[in-house]
Design an enzyme around this catalytic site. Structure first.
Site, short mmCIF file in Angstrom:
data_model
loop_
_atom_site.label_atom_id
_atom_site.label_comp_id
_atom_site.label_asym_id
_atom_site.label_seq_id
_atom_site.Cartn_x
_atom_site.Cartn_y
_atom_site.Cartn_z
CB SER A 1 6.14 3.91 0.35
OG SER A 1 5.15 3.13 -0.26
CB SER B 1 -0.89 -0.02 1.24
OG SER B 1 -1.81 1.04 1.17
CD GLU B 2 -0.51 3.62 -3.65
OE1 GLU B 2 -0.56 2.39 -3.44
OE2 GLU B 2 -1.34 4.22 -4.38
CG ASN B 3 -0.96 4.26 2.80
OD1 ASN B 3 -0.93 3.28 2.07
ND2 ASN B 3 -1.64 4.31 3.91
#
Lengths: 207, 233
Positions: free
Chosen positions: A87, A45-47
């Protein structure tokens, strides 16, 4: 019968191999997680998270634990958290094997448009431009045509691009196509869809 | 040097002024410096530029500073959840610079590391590349993006010790460390301040060198999209 949303997601899940780190976009791509079966897949999850788990049980939502779609989620025993710079470092650095994402338009040269429609409300590209520029393989999952029946698989995108020449494979309700030299190559047709029907719904050059 | 302040207003005293570029941590409403944003509203500082991934919602996060017209410009990757934002943007009252999310995070990180520019493949061949220098490396095209140097950073962490060492919690870490790094002055709000020696030095996420002022307070921590699953019977 063309594939429905779940069948498209199931087909996209076949693209994933044991041990892969994968980023799933919002919409149909999110459903892909339901079809990975026994494969050992780690979702990013790119957060700032690897090892994304399912939605929490009611009453167990944690405001400090959300996915890139801002939905409450859970962690797994393998989960790692990190900041957004790291990330996107792993995304830009090619460490994520594949991204599966939705699209408004895809062109035969692999151009992808999925972030804005001129004259309409512009919300922003979020992490989409970073993902398509950085990950190992970009797989688009979308309906083959718009609700007006126009092909979304085009010779050239008409909308502002998210990435240039970035798409590797397109999975639609009508079948699967690969971006190759000179155009698109039909990999397979959806159950009950003929190659003629797939070609007729495709504006892009099929080689 | 004493870093602990009694309130958000005190912590901003002397470091907040009109026209500043402020880097703010947070993703959506997760891990946002909600107490400091409220204090900026009370302070009334105007013509602010915010580098922040999102712009909050109408009544929470940066959204509260849009209501009071304190924001001149946003540097963000996604601003979809805010009606007042859209109204001000479409009427020309508010400037908006879209940065891809990873480019924004890296611009902050780079700024904090003294790197004025870096090349990235993100955005090549798109509207984002317009007007930017490009260069070929190993046969592939990259565009030049600039490090972000903020006048002030405002971030939210879970725990701090009195020297400013910070620990974040789960995905509330997000943009907070890079945002903290890129400011001349960084003010952090935390849920708990503990005495030095109580945090394991191996578990510090952001060393106190980046953190100049700290406040402790109660956080609402609003959830933007509550999604759950059913318990199997």
């Amino acid at each position: 019968m063309p594939w429905d949303r779940n069948q498209m997601a199931a087909r996209a899940a076949e693209e994933l191999e044991d041990g892969m780190y994968v980023n799933l976009g919002i919409g149909i791509p999110t459903l892909v997680a339901n079809y990975v079966g026994d494969k050992d897949i780690t979702l990013q999850s790119e957060n700032g998270m690897l090892g994304m788990g399912p939605f929490p049980y009611e009453g167990e939502e944690d405001p400090d634990l959300i996915n890139a779609g801002k939905q409450t989620i859970t962690e797994l025993s393998r989960t790692a958290y990190f900041d957004s710079a790291m990330s996107f470092g792993m995304i830009r650095g090619g460490k994520i094997a594949a991204a599966i994402l939705g699209a408004m338009e895809v062109a035969e040269n692999g151009d992808l448009a999925n972030w804005m429609i001129p004259g309409k409300l512009v919300k922003g590209m979020g992490g989409a431009m970073d993902l398509v520029a950085g990950v190992g393989r970009v797989i688009v999952v979308m309906d083959h045509t718009s609700k007006h029946g126009d092909s979304k698989v085009l010779k050239e995108c008409t909308l502002p691009l998210t990435g240039k020449g970035v798409v590797d494979r397109i999975i639609t309700n009508l079948g699967v196509l690969d971006v190759v030299e000179g155009g698109l190559k039909i990999v397979e047709c959806a159950d009950g869809v003929s190659e003629e029907e797939l070609r007729a719904a495709t504006e892009a050059t099929i080689v | 040097m004493k870093k602990i302040y009694g309130s958000a207003a005190e912590a901003l005293d002397g470091v907040l002024s009109d026209g500043m570029l402020i880097a703010a941590g947070g993703f959506g409403l997760c891990g946002i410096p909600e107490l400091l944003l409220e204090a900026i509203k009370e302070n009334g500082a105007k013509n602010l530029t915010f580098a922040s991934n999102n712009a909050g919602v109408d009544d929470f996060g940066i959204g509260i500073l849009l209501q009071t017209r304190q924001v001149k410009k946003m540097i963000s990757s996604y601003v979809g959840e805010n009606a007042e934002f859209m109204r001000q943007y479409l009427s020309g009252e508010l400037e908006l610079e879209f940065n891809p999310q990873g480019t924004l995070a890296e611009r902050m990180r780079a700024g904090g590391c003294g790197i004025p520019g870096f090349y990235t493949k993100t955005g090549v061949g798109t509207a984002i590349a317009e007007g930017k220098e490009s260069k070929m490396f190993n046969g592939e095209e990259y565009i030049l993006e600039e490090g972000l140097f903020a006048d002030l950073s405002i971030v939210k962490a879970w725990k701090a010790d009195d020297t400013g060492n910070l620990i974040f919690r789960k995905t509330a870490r997000n943009f907070n460390p890079p945002a903290a790094m890129c400011g001349k002055v960084c003010v952090a709000e935390v849920e708990e301040i503990v005495p030095r020696g109580s945090l394991d030095p191996d578990h510090i996420h952001l060393p106190g060198i980046y953190v100049h002022r700290i406040i402790q307070g109660e956080h609402e921590k609003r959830i933007e999209q509550r999604t759950t699953r059913k318990r199997e019977a």
